[in-house]
Design a protein around this motif. Structure first.
Motif, PDB file in Angstrom:
ATOM      1  N   MET A 241       0.969  -1.068  -0.104  1.00  0.00           N
ATOM      2  CA  MET A 241      -0.007   0.039  -0.073  1.00  0.00           C
ATOM      3  C   MET A 241       0.813   1.312   0.066  1.00  0.00           C
ATOM      4  SD  MET A 241      -2.975   0.951  -0.226  1.00  0.00           S
ATOM      5  CE  MET A 241      -4.144   2.116   0.185  1.00  0.00           C
ATOM      6  N   SER A 242       1.833   1.312   0.938  1.00  0.00           N
ATOM      7  CA  SER A 242       2.864   2.649   0.832  1.00  0.00           C
ATOM      8  C   SER A 242       3.550   2.711  -0.707  1.00  0.00           C
ATOM      9  CB  SER A 242       3.840   2.319   1.893  1.00  0.00           C
ATOM     10  OG  SER A 242       4.696   1.302   1.561  1.00  0.00           O
ATOM     11  N   GLY A 243       3.887   1.649  -1.368  1.00  0.00           N
ATOM     12  CA  GLY A 243       4.425   1.849  -2.543  1.00  0.00           C
ATOM     13  C   GLY A 243       3.474   2.305  -3.447  1.00  0.00           C
ATOM     14  N   ALA A 244       2.060   1.859  -3.514  1.00  0.00           N
ATOM     15  CA  ALA A 244       1.143   2.305  -4.123  1.00  0.00           C
ATOM     16  C   ALA A 244       0.798   3.932  -4.174  1.00  0.00           C
ATOM     17  CB  ALA A 244      -0.254   1.511  -4.070  1.00  0.00           C
ATOM     18  N   ARG A 245       0.816   4.145  -2.990  1.00  0.00           N
ATOM     19  CA  ARG A 245       0.566   5.668  -2.705  1.00  0.00           C
ATOM     20  C   ARG A 245       1.700   6.252  -3.224  1.00  0.00           C
ATOM     21  NH1 ARG A 245      -1.095   4.051   3.190  1.00  0.00           N
ATOM     22  NH2 ARG A 245      -3.104   3.908   2.830  1.00  0.00           N
ATOM     23  N   ALA A 246       2.846   6.001  -3.101  1.00  0.00           N
ATOM     24  CA  ALA A 246       4.160   6.645  -3.406  1.00  0.00           C
ATOM     25  C   ALA A 246       4.321   6.802  -4.931  1.00  0.00           C
ATOM     26  CB  ALA A 246       5.337   6.070  -3.045  1.00  0.00           C
ATOM     27  N   ALA A 247       3.776   5.658  -5.410  1.00  0.00           N
ATOM     28  CA  ALA A 247       3.625   5.709  -7.016  1.00  0.00           C
ATOM     29  C   ALA A 247       2.558   6.607  -7.356  1.00  0.00           C
ATOM     30  CB  ALA A 247       3.060   4.246  -7.525  1.00  0.00           C
ATOM     31  N   ALA A 248       1.247   6.741  -6.955  1.00  0.00           N
ATOM     32  CA  ALA A 248       0.225   7.542  -7.237  1.00  0.00           C
ATOM     33  C   ALA A 248       0.893   9.044  -7.187  1.00  0.00           C
ATOM     34  CB  ALA A 248      -0.874   7.323  -6.418  1.00  0.00           C
ATOM     35  N   THR A 249       1.630   9.560  -6.213  1.00  0.00           N
ATOM     36  CA  THR A 249       2.164  10.714  -5.861  1.00  0.00           C
ATOM     37  C   THR A 249       3.123  11.044  -6.970  1.00  0.00           C
ATOM     38  OG1 THR A 249       1.795  10.563  -3.500  1.00  0.00           O
ATOM     39  CG2 THR A 249       3.352  12.052  -4.411  1.00  0.00           C
ATOM     40  N   GLU A 250       4.044   9.941  -7.163  1.00  0.00           N
ATOM     41  CA  GLU A 250       4.970  10.394  -8.386  1.00  0.00           C
ATOM     42  C   GLU A 250       4.225  10.521  -9.787  1.00  0.00           C
ATOM     43  OE1 GLU A 250       8.643  11.046 -10.087  1.00  0.00           O
ATOM     44  OE2 GLU A 250       8.088  10.979  -7.812  1.00  0.00           O
ATOM     45  N   VAL A 251       3.372   9.680 -10.067  1.00  0.00           N
ATOM     46  CA  VAL A 251       2.640   9.932 -11.280  1.00  0.00           C
ATOM     47  C   VAL A 251       1.969  11.051 -11.502  1.00  0.00           C
ATOM     48  CG1 VAL A 251       0.983   8.908 -12.832  1.00  0.00           C
ATOM     49  CG2 VAL A 251       2.721   7.325 -11.807  1.00  0.00           C
ATOM     50  N   ALA A 252       1.534  11.649 -10.505  1.00  0.00           N
ATOM     51  CA  ALA A 252       0.781  12.703 -10.382  1.00  0.00           C
ATOM     52  C   ALA A 252       1.812  14.062 -10.690  1.00  0.00           C
ATOM     53  CB  ALA A 252      -0.271  13.306  -9.117  1.00  0.00           C
ATOM     54  N   GLN A 253       2.934  14.037  -9.976  1.00  0.00           N
ATOM     55  CA  GLN A 253       3.855  14.982 -10.251  1.00  0.00           C
ATOM     56  C   GLN A 253       4.754  14.789 -11.525  1.00  0.00           C
ATOM     57  OE1 GLN A 253       6.766  13.832  -7.059  1.00  0.00           O
ATOM     58  NE2 GLN A 253       5.803  15.292  -5.477  1.00  0.00           N
ATOM     59  N   ILE A 254       4.810  13.687 -12.118  1.00  0.00           N
ATOM     60  CA  ILE A 254       5.072  13.535 -13.509  1.00  0.00           C
ATOM     61  C   ILE A 254       4.187  14.263 -14.304  1.00  0.00           C
ATOM     62  CG2 ILE A 254       5.806  12.048 -15.496  1.00  0.00           C
ATOM     63  CD1 ILE A 254       6.924  10.254 -13.371  1.00  0.00           C
ATOM     64  N   GLY A 255       2.954  13.932 -14.292  1.00  0.00           N
ATOM     65  CA  GLY A 255       1.771  14.275 -15.041  1.00  0.00           C
ATOM     66  C   GLY A 255       1.765  16.097 -14.965  1.00  0.00           C
ATOM     67  N   ASP A 256       2.047  16.566 -13.651  1.00  0.00           N
ATOM     68  CA  ASP A 256       1.821  18.118 -13.728  1.00  0.00           C
ATOM     69  C   ASP A 256       3.197  18.562 -14.475  1.00  0.00           C
ATOM     70  OD1 ASP A 256      -0.304  18.082 -12.143  1.00  0.00           O
ATOM     71  OD2 ASP A 256       0.747  18.004 -10.221  1.00  0.00           O
ATOM     72  N   TYR A 257       4.418  17.874 -14.414  1.00  0.00           N
ATOM     73  CA  TYR A 257       5.638  18.440 -14.912  1.00  0.00           C
ATOM     74  C   TYR A 257       5.385  18.690 -16.219  1.00  0.00           C
ATOM     75  CZ  TYR A 257      10.357  18.251 -16.882  1.00  0.00           C
ATOM     76  OH  TYR A 257      11.433  18.429 -17.531  1.00  0.00           O
ATOM     77  N   ILE A 258       4.983  17.464 -16.869  1.00  0.00           N
ATOM     78  CA  ILE A 258       4.670  17.227 -18.491  1.00  0.00           C
ATOM     79  C   ILE A 258       3.870  18.378 -18.868  1.00  0.00           C
ATOM     80  CG2 ILE A 258       4.150  15.733 -20.334  1.00  0.00           C
ATOM     81  CD1 ILE A 258       5.606  13.596 -18.625  1.00  0.00           C
ATOM     82  N   GLY A 259       2.779  18.366 -18.271  1.00  0.00           N
ATOM     83  CA  GLY A 259       1.653  19.446 -18.560  1.00  0.00           C
ATOM     84  C   GLY A 259       2.406  20.705 -18.591  1.00  0.00           C
ATOM     85  N   ARG A 260       3.218  21.041 -17.603  1.00  0.00           N
ATOM     86  CA  ARG A 260       3.594  22.432 -17.855  1.00  0.00           C
ATOM     87  C   ARG A 260       4.701  22.616 -18.775  1.00  0.00           C
ATOM     88  NH1 ARG A 260       4.178  21.465 -12.494  1.00  0.00           N
ATOM     89  NH2 ARG A 260       6.520  21.478 -12.614  1.00  0.00           N
ATOM     90  N   LYS A 261       5.678  21.616 -19.029  1.00  0.00           N
ATOM     91  CA  LYS A 261       6.468  21.590 -20.259  1.00  0.00           C
ATOM     92  C   LYS A 261       6.026  21.316 -21.290  1.00  0.00           C
ATOM     93  CE  LYS A 261      11.112  19.973 -21.315  1.00  0.00           C
ATOM     94  NZ  LYS A 261      12.484  19.744 -20.532  1.00  0.00           N
ATOM     95  N   TYR A 262       5.328  20.722 -21.748  1.00  0.00           N
ATOM     96  CA  TYR A 262       4.889  20.353 -22.997  1.00  0.00           C
ATOM     97  C   TYR A 262       3.402  20.714 -23.458  1.00  0.00           C
ATOM     98  CZ  TYR A 262       8.960  17.103 -22.555  1.00  0.00           C
ATOM     99  OH  TYR A 262      10.260  16.682 -22.355  1.00  0.00           O
ATOM    100  N   GLY A 263       2.616  20.819 -22.383  1.00  0.00           N
ATOM    101  CA  GLY A 263       1.215  21.308 -22.705  1.00  0.00           C
ATOM    102  C   GLY A 263       0.356  20.311 -23.200  1.00  0.00           C
ATOM    103  N   GLY A 264      -0.555  20.495 -23.902  1.00  0.00           N
ATOM    104  CA  GLY A 264      -1.297  19.407 -24.578  1.00  0.00           C
ATOM    105  C   GLY A 264      -2.724  19.763 -24.086  1.00  0.00           C
ATOM    106  N   LYS A 265      -3.687  18.875 -24.691  1.00  0.00           N
ATOM    107  CA  LYS A 265      -5.136  19.080 -24.341  1.00  0.00           C
ATOM    108  C   LYS A 265      -5.266  17.875 -23.367  1.00  0.00           C
ATOM    109  CE  LYS A 265      -6.605  20.410 -29.199  1.00  0.00           C
ATOM    110  NZ  LYS A 265      -7.691  20.025 -30.150  1.00  0.00           N
ATOM    111  N   HIS A 266      -6.255  18.576 -22.324  1.00  0.00           N
ATOM    112  CA  HIS A 266      -6.596  17.623 -21.123  1.00  0.00           C
ATOM    113  C   HIS A 266      -7.920  16.703 -21.908  1.00  0.00           C
ATOM    114  CE1 HIS A 266      -4.750  19.852 -17.914  1.00  0.00           C
ATOM    115  NE2 HIS A 266      -5.072  20.898 -18.608  1.00  0.00           N
ATOM    116  N   ARG A 267      -8.307  15.730 -21.184  1.00  0.00           N
ATOM    117  CA  ARG A 267      -9.120  14.695 -21.616  1.00  0.00           C
ATOM    118  C   ARG A 267     -10.549  15.537 -21.630  1.00  0.00           C
ATOM    119  NH1 ARG A 267      -9.103  10.483 -17.183  1.00  0.00           N
ATOM    120  NH2 ARG A 267      -8.535  12.201 -16.224  1.00  0.00           N
ATOM    121  N   ARG A 268     -11.600  14.993 -22.190  1.00  0.00           N
ATOM    122  CA  ARG A 268     -12.864  15.596 -22.202  1.00  0.00           C
ATOM    123  C   ARG A 268     -13.757  15.062 -21.291  1.00  0.00           C
ATOM    124  NH1 ARG A 268     -13.348  17.920 -28.161  1.00  0.00           N
ATOM    125  NH2 ARG A 268     -11.499  18.371 -28.480  1.00  0.00           N
TER     126      ARG A 268
END
Length: 87
Positions: A60-87
């Motif tokens: 469970m702790s690994g899953a929580r850490a993974a969720a946090t990390e993926v969210a951070q990667i998503g935020d970073y990539i969204g700021r750096k490369y932009g793109g359209k959000h899901r509809r």
């Protein structure tokens, strides 16, 4: 240029560095869209929320850490490369 946020997990983890770099490379090459990365975030969050019924069990702790990390990667990539959000 966007700067990557501080890591919550071990920054020396080779697997994490490889996966972060792979996700960024796939986004740069337009293989992954911003919407794809948002969907990945949702899937990881779903594994945390439904941990008992997860077909690929993990700590469970690994899953929580993974969720946090993926969210951070998503935020970073969204700021750096932009793109359209899901509809």
């Amino acid at each position: 240029m966007a700067t990557y946020p501080e890591l919550q997990s071990d920054p020396e983890d080779k697997n994490l560095v490889i996966l972060q770099s792979l996700i960024c490379l796939l986004r740069e090459k337009n293989v992954l869209s911003r919407a794809d990365i948002e969907e990945l975030c949702d899937k990881v969050q779903a594994r945390v929320a439904n941990h008992e019924s997860d077909p690929l069990p993990c700590q469970m702790s690994g899953a929580r850490a993974a969720a946090t990390e993926v969210a951070q990667i998503g935020d970073y990539i969204g700021r750096k490369y932009g793109g359209k959000h899901r509809r």
